[in-house]
Design an enzyme around this catalytic site. Structure first.
Site, PDB file in Angstrom:
ATOM      1  N   LYS A 194      10.180  29.379 -11.228  1.00  0.00           N
ATOM      2  CA  LYS A 194      10.034  28.504 -10.059  1.00  0.00           C
ATOM      3  C   LYS A 194      11.328  27.716  -9.858  1.00  0.00           C
ATOM      4  CE  LYS A 194       8.727  24.269  -9.547  1.00  0.00           C
ATOM      5  NZ  LYS A 194       9.624  23.783  -8.475  1.00  0.00           N
ATOM      6  N   GLU A 268      15.792  21.637 -21.700  1.00  0.00           N
ATOM      7  CA  GLU A 268      17.170  21.174 -21.498  1.00  0.00           C
ATOM      8  C   GLU A 268      17.061  20.003 -20.525  1.00  0.00           C
ATOM      9  OE1 GLU A 268      20.175  20.160 -20.045  1.00  0.00           O
ATOM     10  OE2 GLU A 268      20.535  22.084 -19.044  1.00  0.00           O
ATOM     11  N   CYS A 302      23.707  17.406 -15.645  1.00  0.00           N
ATOM     12  CA  CYS A 302      23.041  16.829 -16.812  1.00  0.00           C
ATOM     13  C   CYS A 302      24.041  16.415 -17.892  1.00  0.00           C
ATOM     14  CB  CYS A 302      22.015  17.798 -17.371  1.00  0.00           C
ATOM     15  SG  CYS A 302      22.666  19.440 -17.603  1.00  0.00           S
TER      16      CYS A 302
HETATM   17  P1  NDP Z   1      12.357  17.117 -12.258  1.00  0.00           P
HETATM   18  O1  NDP Z   1      12.402  17.100 -13.702  1.00  0.00           O
HETATM   19  O2  NDP Z   1      11.194  16.514 -11.583  1.00  0.00           O
HETATM   20  O3  NDP Z   1      12.465  18.610 -11.707  1.00  0.00           O
HETATM   21  C1  NDP Z   1      12.906  19.743 -12.413  1.00  0.00           C
HETATM   22  C2  NDP Z   1      12.008  20.940 -12.102  1.00  0.00           C
HETATM   23  O4  NDP Z   1      10.696  20.705 -12.617  1.00  0.00           O
HETATM   24  C3  NDP Z   1      11.806  21.186 -10.623  1.00  0.00           C
HETATM   25  O5  NDP Z   1      11.660  22.559 -10.393  1.00  0.00           O
HETATM   26  C4  NDP Z   1      10.506  20.463 -10.353  1.00  0.00           C
HETATM   27  O6  NDP Z   1       9.871  20.885  -9.182  1.00  0.00           O
HETATM   28  C5  NDP Z   1       9.711  20.806 -11.588  1.00  0.00           C
HETATM   29  N1  NDP Z   1       8.615  19.891 -11.911  1.00  0.00           N
HETATM   30  C6  NDP Z   1       8.427  18.607 -11.521  1.00  0.00           C
HETATM   31  N2  NDP Z   1       7.315  18.115 -12.082  1.00  0.00           N
HETATM   32  C7  NDP Z   1       6.781  19.095 -12.859  1.00  0.00           C
HETATM   33  C8  NDP Z   1       5.639  19.191 -13.705  1.00  0.00           C
HETATM   34  N3  NDP Z   1       4.819  18.176 -13.885  1.00  0.00           N
HETATM   35  N4  NDP Z   1       5.401  20.348 -14.335  1.00  0.00           N
HETATM   36  C9  NDP Z   1       6.240  21.383 -14.200  1.00  0.00           C
HETATM   37  N5  NDP Z   1       7.326  21.359 -13.401  1.00  0.00           N
HETATM   38  C10 NDP Z   1       7.606  20.219 -12.758  1.00  0.00           C
HETATM   39  O7  NDP Z   1      13.665  16.463 -11.694  1.00  0.00           O
HETATM   40  P2  NDP Z   1      13.868  15.864 -10.247  1.00  0.00           P
HETATM   41  O8  NDP Z   1      14.284  16.962  -9.390  1.00  0.00           O
HETATM   42  O9  NDP Z   1      12.683  15.098  -9.751  1.00  0.00           O
HETATM   43  O10 NDP Z   1      15.021  14.826 -10.503  1.00  0.00           O
HETATM   44  C11 NDP Z   1      14.715  13.543 -11.015  1.00  0.00           C
HETATM   45  C12 NDP Z   1      15.757  13.119 -12.012  1.00  0.00           C
HETATM   46  O11 NDP Z   1      15.767  14.023 -13.092  1.00  0.00           O
HETATM   47  C13 NDP Z   1      17.164  13.145 -11.496  1.00  0.00           C
HETATM   48  O12 NDP Z   1      17.533  11.983 -10.843  1.00  0.00           O
HETATM   49  C14 NDP Z   1      17.937  13.338 -12.739  1.00  0.00           C
HETATM   50  O13 NDP Z   1      18.140  12.105 -13.373  1.00  0.00           O
HETATM   51  C15 NDP Z   1      17.039  14.189 -13.593  1.00  0.00           C
HETATM   52  N6  NDP Z   1      17.385  15.624 -13.541  1.00  0.00           N
HETATM   53  C16 NDP Z   1      17.995  16.163 -14.616  1.00  0.00           C
HETATM   54  C17 NDP Z   1      18.366  17.477 -14.587  1.00  0.00           C
HETATM   55  C18 NDP Z   1      19.041  18.099 -15.746  1.00  0.00           C
HETATM   56  O14 NDP Z   1      19.580  19.181 -15.627  1.00  0.00           O
HETATM   57  N7  NDP Z   1      19.031  17.504 -16.893  1.00  0.00           N
HETATM   58  C19 NDP Z   1      18.148  18.318 -13.432  1.00  0.00           C
HETATM   59  C20 NDP Z   1      17.445  17.678 -12.367  1.00  0.00           C
HETATM   60  C21 NDP Z   1      17.111  16.372 -12.439  1.00  0.00           C
HETATM   61  P3  NDP Z   1      10.364  20.333  -7.757  1.00  0.00           P
HETATM   62  O15 NDP Z   1      11.750  19.860  -7.872  1.00  0.00           O
HETATM   63  O16 NDP Z   1      10.265  21.502  -6.903  1.00  0.00           O
HETATM   64  O17 NDP Z   1       9.441  19.237  -7.433  1.00  0.00           O
END
Ligand code: NDP
Length: 796
Positions: A194, A268, A302
C-alpha cells in the site's frame, strides 16, 4: 557598466522546466479513476470505497482520483498473494532473477516518465527524482536480481516467508516501493503493498511495469488507500510479515497489532539525526553536506541531518556560511531543473512543520530564514535555521520532517557524542572531520544504524539501512536486509509445552542434592548475590513432587536492579572479541569441573536418565565453546556501493537484552540463550525457567569464579508473569529474547512496544536445542547485533 565578475554575481537562473505533457496525457487516460492492481489485473473493487484525490503540491491541482481499498479488496489482494506464493517460491533463483532484471530495465526505460510523475505527485525537485530516486530504484532491482540468482547457494538453510504486507510513506514513494518489493520478491515471497495516499501514482505506474515484465499474477499486488487500508493489511491473518516505513507512532501501533500473530516485522521509523562538524573539518564541504542533509527533499527525510552539532570554535563561521548559502537558495516549481527545493507534500504536513517551529520559537529558539522568494501558490516552506536551543526544545527533540535545522555547539568529542545520543531515535548520523581517527571514534560511539563520514545521504542497495532504538528494527539493503525476507528452515517444532509442576510433598530438605547445609540461592545481580527485594523465597519441586529446594522470589525491584547493573556494565561492549572468547572458555572450563553435579541436579529435578542428563551437560559445555569460538569471528562486512565509498557494516552489541528461558532442556536452553548475547558484547538480565530455576542459580557460582565482570550476566528468579512484564516495559532494556507459551509471547511483544524493543520470541513453538543448526549459531548472533553501516569516501 558592470564588470564580468559583477555580472556573474547578479545573474539569475532562468526557468528550466522539465516537459510534463506526456505524463499528463497518461493521467488524462485515467481520469475515471485509478484501480487497484490485484492478481495481475487492474480492478476497481467493490462499491462503497472512499475516493481519494491526489494533488500536485506545487499548485494544488488534482492529478488523479483513486479509491481506498476496504476489507474485500485487501482480502482479494492477500488471497492472490497467498495463491501465487508456492509457485513463485519454488521457481529457481535464476528464473526470479530474470523477472527482477526485467523490472530494473523497465524502470530505466521509463526513467524520465517516472521522474516527472514522482515530482508532480510529491513536489520534490525533478533534479532529485531524475538523479537520485529513480536511478536508485533501478539499482535496487538489479542488486536484488543478483540475490535471487545466488539464493540457493548463499542462503541454502533459509526459505521465503509467504505473502508479505508492505506499507510505505510519501517521502520517497517509488524508492520505498523498490526497497520493499525488490528483496521480497527476489527471495520468493509475494507482496501486497500500500503506497501512501498522498503519493500513489508511481506505484500504480509500477503496476503497469509489472504487467509488462510479465510478473506472474498475484506476486505483486498494489492496493491504494489511507491508514485504514494499511491497518487491514496489518491485521490480515494470511500475511506472514509486515514491512513498514513511516512514523514512530504508527510503527508502535503496528507492533501492538501484530503481537502474538507470528508475523515477522520490520519497522523503519523516524529519526532526529545529528550532523556533527568538528573544528578541523573542511568547512565548505561540511556546509555543502549539511545543505544536502537537511534541505534535500524539503527535509522530508527520515534520516535528515536535522540537528547540527558544531564545535564551538568554528560555530560562527559555519553559521555564516549556512546563511550565505541559503540566501541564494531557489525554491519553486519542482519541475524546474534549477530549483534547490520543491514543495511540501501536503498542507497537513506544512501545518505540522509550522506548528513545531512556532513551538520551538516559543521555547526560546532563535528562528532565522533567508530573505528569498517563496512562491505564493502551492505548498512551500522556507529553509529555516533555529539556533540558541536547549536539548529539551521541541525542535531538537521531535522529528519535524521539513526543511528545518536546529543548531547547537559542543566543546569536546564526548560532549558531541552525548548530545548526538541524547534522543529516542537512532537512525543516522553525519560526522565531518579531516581527522579520520577522530571521525571513526565518534562513529563507533554514536547510536545510529547509518553513519556518514565526510559525506552524507549515501544510499545504496548493497548497504544496510535502518535504525536503533525508536527508529525501528530490521535493515533494508545489503546482505543484512536479505534476512528480513527469509526464515531458517525447520527452526521451530510443535507447540512449546511448559513442564508440569507437581504438588510438593514431604518435608523441605536442604536444597542440596547431596544433602548438607541449607543453600537457598539469592538473585545474581551486578556480579554479587543479593537477597530478593521483598525477602521472599519460593519452593521448587523435583520431578517426582519431592522438595528440591527454594529460590529467591523476585519482584519488579529485583528486575530494575538487575537492569541497572547491566546498564552500568557498558564496558563489556567495548572489550575485544578475543577477551570475551577467553571468558566464555573459562566459564566452560569451570563448568566442566562440576559436570557431574549438574547432571545429578538435572536428574533430580527433571527426572531424565543419567545418560541423558550427562549428554545435556556436555552439550551445554560445547555450546559455550561454540560462542567462545564465535566471539571473535562474527565479523561485519565491507560493502562496495557504486560511488567512491567503502561502507563498513559493523556488528555492534544491541545493549541490555532481557532473556527469558523455557522449561525445555533447561540447562542447555539457559546457556544457549544468554551465551550468544554475551559473546557479542551485550549484557543480559536472565529470567531462568520458572519450573527449573535451580540450574541457573547453581550456574551463577560458576560465573562468579570465571572472571565475568559484574553486571554482564544477571539472573533473577521468580514468577515469570511479574518479572517479564517489568523487563518488557523497561526503557533501558533494548531487546527481549523470550521463549515461552504463545500467550506469553504475545504479551511480551505488546508490552515492548513503548520503546520499540527488538523482540525475538518463539511464538509459542518449541525448538530443538540439541541441534546446532536450530539451537545455536548465526541466527542467534544476528539477533545479538545491530548492524551499523559506516560510509567512508575515498579519493580527494
Ligand atoms: P504515517 O506513519 O501515518 O504513514 C506511513 C504509512 O502508513 C502510510 O502509507 C499511511 O497511510 C500508513 N498508515 C497510517 N496509519 C496506519 C495504520 N494504523 N496502520 C497501517 N498503516 C497506516 O506517516 P504520515 O504520513 O502521517 O506522516 C506523519 C509524520 O510521520 C511525519 O510528519 C513524519 O514526522 C513521520 N514520517 C516518517 C517517515 C519515515 O520515513 N521515517 C515517513 C513518513 C512520515 P496514508 O499515508 O495513506 O494515510
Amino acid at each position: 557598466m558592470s564588470n564580468t565578475a559583477e555580472i556573474f554575481e547578479s545573474m539569475e537562473y532562468g526557468p528550466a522546466p522539465e516537459e510534463s505533457a506526456f505524463v499528463r496525457d497518461w493521467l488524462k487516460e485515467k481520469s475515471d479513476g485509478f484501480q487497484h492492481y490485484i492478481n495481475g489485473a487492474f480492478t476497481s473493487g467493490g462499491d462503497g470505497q472512499k475516493t481519494i484525490e491526489s494533488r500536485n503540491p506545487a499548485d494544488g491541482e488534482i492529478l488523479a482520483r483513486f479509491s481506498a481499498a476496504g476489507e474485500a479488496e485487501v482480502d482479494a489482494a492477500v488471497s492472490a498473494a497467498k495463491s501465487a506464493f508456492p509457485k513463485w517460491a519454488k521457481l529457481s533463483g535464476h528464473e526470479r532473477a530474470k523477472y527482477l532484471y526485467a523490472l530494473a530495465r523497465l524502470v530505466q526505460k521509463n526513467a524520465r516518465f517516472l521522474s516527472v510523475l514522482e515530482t508532480l505527485d510529491n513536489g520534490k525537485p525533478i533534479r532529485e527524482t531524475r538523479d537520485i530516486d529513480i536511478p536508485l530504484v533501478a539499482r535496487h532491482f538489479y542488486h536484488h536480481a543478483g540475490w535471487a540468482q545466488l539464493q540457493e547457494t548463499e542462503f541454502s538453510d533459509y526459505e521465503p516467508l509467504g505473502p508479505v504486507g508492505q506499507i510505505i510513506p510519501w517521502n520517497f514513494p517509488l524508492l520505498m516501493l523498490a526497497w520493499k518489493i525488490a528483496p521480497a520478491i527476489a527471495l520468493g515471497n509475494t507482496v501486497v503493498l500500500k503506497p501512501a495516499e498522498y503519493t500513489s501514482l508511481t506505484a500504480l505506474y509500477f503496476a503497469e511495469l509489472c504487467k509488462e515484465a510479465k510478473i506472474p499474477s498475484g506476486v505483486v499486488n498494489i492496493v491504494t488507500g489511507a491508514g485504514e487500508t494499511g491497518e487491514l493489511i496489518v491485521k490480515h491473518p494470511d500475511i506472514a510479515k509486515i514491512a513498514f516505513t513511516g512514523s514512530t507512532e504508527v510503527g508502535r501501533i503496528i507492533r501492538r497489532q501484530t503481537a502474538g500473530s507470528g508475523k515477522k516485522l520490520s519497522l523503519e521509523l523516524g529519526g532526529k539525526s545529528p550532523f556533527i562538524i568538528f573544528e578541523d573539518a573542511d568547512l565548505d564541504g561540511a556546509v555543502e553536506g549539511l545543505v544536502d542533509a537537511i534541505w534535500f527533499n524539503q527535509g522530508e527525510v527520515c534520516c535528515a541531518g536535522s540537528r547540527l552539532l558544531v564545535e564551538e570554535s568554528v560555530a560562527d563561521k559555519v553559521t555564516e556560511k549556512i546563511k550565505r548559502r541559503l540566501s541564494s537558495f531557489r525554491i519553486g516549481d519542482p519541475l524546474d531543473k534549477a530549483v534547490d527545493m520543491g514543495a511540501i507534500v501536503d498542507p497537513v504536513q506544512r501545518d505540522r512543520i509550522q506548528s513545531l517551529v512556532a513551538q520551538g520559537e516559543k521555547e526560546g529558539g532563535d528562528v532565522w530564514r533567508p530573505d528569498i522568494e517563496i512562491p505564493q501558490v502551492g505548498c512551500f516552506y522556507p529553509p529555516t535555521l533555529i539556533s540558541n536551543v536547549s536539548p529539551s526544545n521541541v525542535a531538537v527533540r521531535e522529528e519535524i520532517f521539513g526543511p528545518v535545522l536546529t543548531s547547537m555547539t559542543f566543546r569536546t568529542l564526548k560532549e558531541a557524542v552525548d548530545l548526538a545520543n541524547n534522543t529516542r531515535y537512532g537512525l543516522a548520523a553525519t560526522i565531518w572531520s579531516e581527522n579520520i581517527n577522530r571521525a571513526l571514534e565518534a562513529a563507533s560511539a554514536v547510536k545510529a544504524g547509518v553513519v556518514w563520514i565526510n559525506t552524507t545521504n549515501g544510499f545504496d542497495a548493497a548497504c544496510g539501512f535502518g535504525g536503533y532504538r525508536e527508529s525501528g528494527f530490521g535493515r533494508e539493503g545489503g546482505r543484512e536486509g536479505v534476512f528480513e525476507y527469509l526464515k531458517l528452515q525447520k527452526e521451530w517444532g510443535g507447540e512449546e509445552k511448559p513442564a508440569p509442576a507437581p504438588e510438593i510433598s514431604g518435608e523441605p530438605d536442604t536444597g542440596d542434592p547431596d544433602g548438607g547445609l541449607d543453600q537457598t540461592p539469592k538473585q545474581f545481580i551486578g556480579g554479587k548475590q543479593k537477597r530478593p527485594d521483598w525477602g521472599r523465597t519460593m519452593p521448587v519441586a523435583a520431578h517426582n513432587g519431592s522438595y528440591a529446594g527454594r529460590v529467591s522470589y523476585g519482584n519488579r525491584k529485583d528486575i530494575r536492579d538487575a537492569v541497572e547493573a547491566a546498564f552500568k556494565a557498558q564496558g563489556w561492549g567495548a572489550t575485544t572479541g578475543h577477551a570475551r572468547a577467553q571468558i566464555l572458555y573459562f566459564i566452560a572450563e569451570n563448568f566442566s569441573k562440576r559436570a557431574d553435579e549438574f547432571a545429578k541436579r538435572l536428574q533430580q529435578i527433571t527426572g531424565v536418565s543419567k545418560s541423558k542428563a550427562r549428554k545435556e551437560v556436555q552439550a551445554s559445555i560445547s555450546r559455550l565453546f561454540a560462542y567462545g569460538a564465535w566471539a571473535d569471528k562474527y565479523d561485519g562486512l565491507a560493502h562496495s556501493p557504486p560511488q567512491r565509498n567503502v561502507v563498513l557494516a559493523m556488528n555492534e552489541p544491541v545493549g541490555v537484552i532481557g532473556v527469558v528461558c523455557p522449561d525445555a532442556s533447561p540447562l542447555l536452553s539457559f546457556v544457549s540463550m544468554w551465551a550468544p548475547a554475551v559473546a557479542m558484547g551485550n549484557r543480559v538480565v536472565v529470567v531462568p525457567s520458572e519450573r527449573y530455576p535451580l540450574l541457573a542459580t547453581d550456574f551463577y557460582q560458576i560465573l562468579e569464579t570465571s572472571d565475568v565482570p559484574g553486571g554482564v550476566v544477571n539472573i533473577v528468579t521468580g514468577e515469570h508473569a511479574a518479572l517479564v512484564k517489568t523487563l518488557a516495559e523497561h526503557d533501558q532494556v533494548e531487546a527481549i529474547w523470550h521463549h515461552g507459551s504463545a500467550e506469553e509471547c504475545q504479551f511480551v511483544e505488546k508490552a515492548s512496544a513503548d520503546n520499540l524493543k527488538r523482540v525475538w520470541t518463539n511464538n509459542g513453538r518449541s525448538r530443538d536445542w540439541s541441534d546446532a543448526r536450530t539451537g545455536e549459531g548465526r541466527e542467534f548472533l544476528r539477533h545479538a547485533c545491530e548492524v551499523k553501516n559506516i560510509w567512508l569516501p575515498y579519493g580527494d
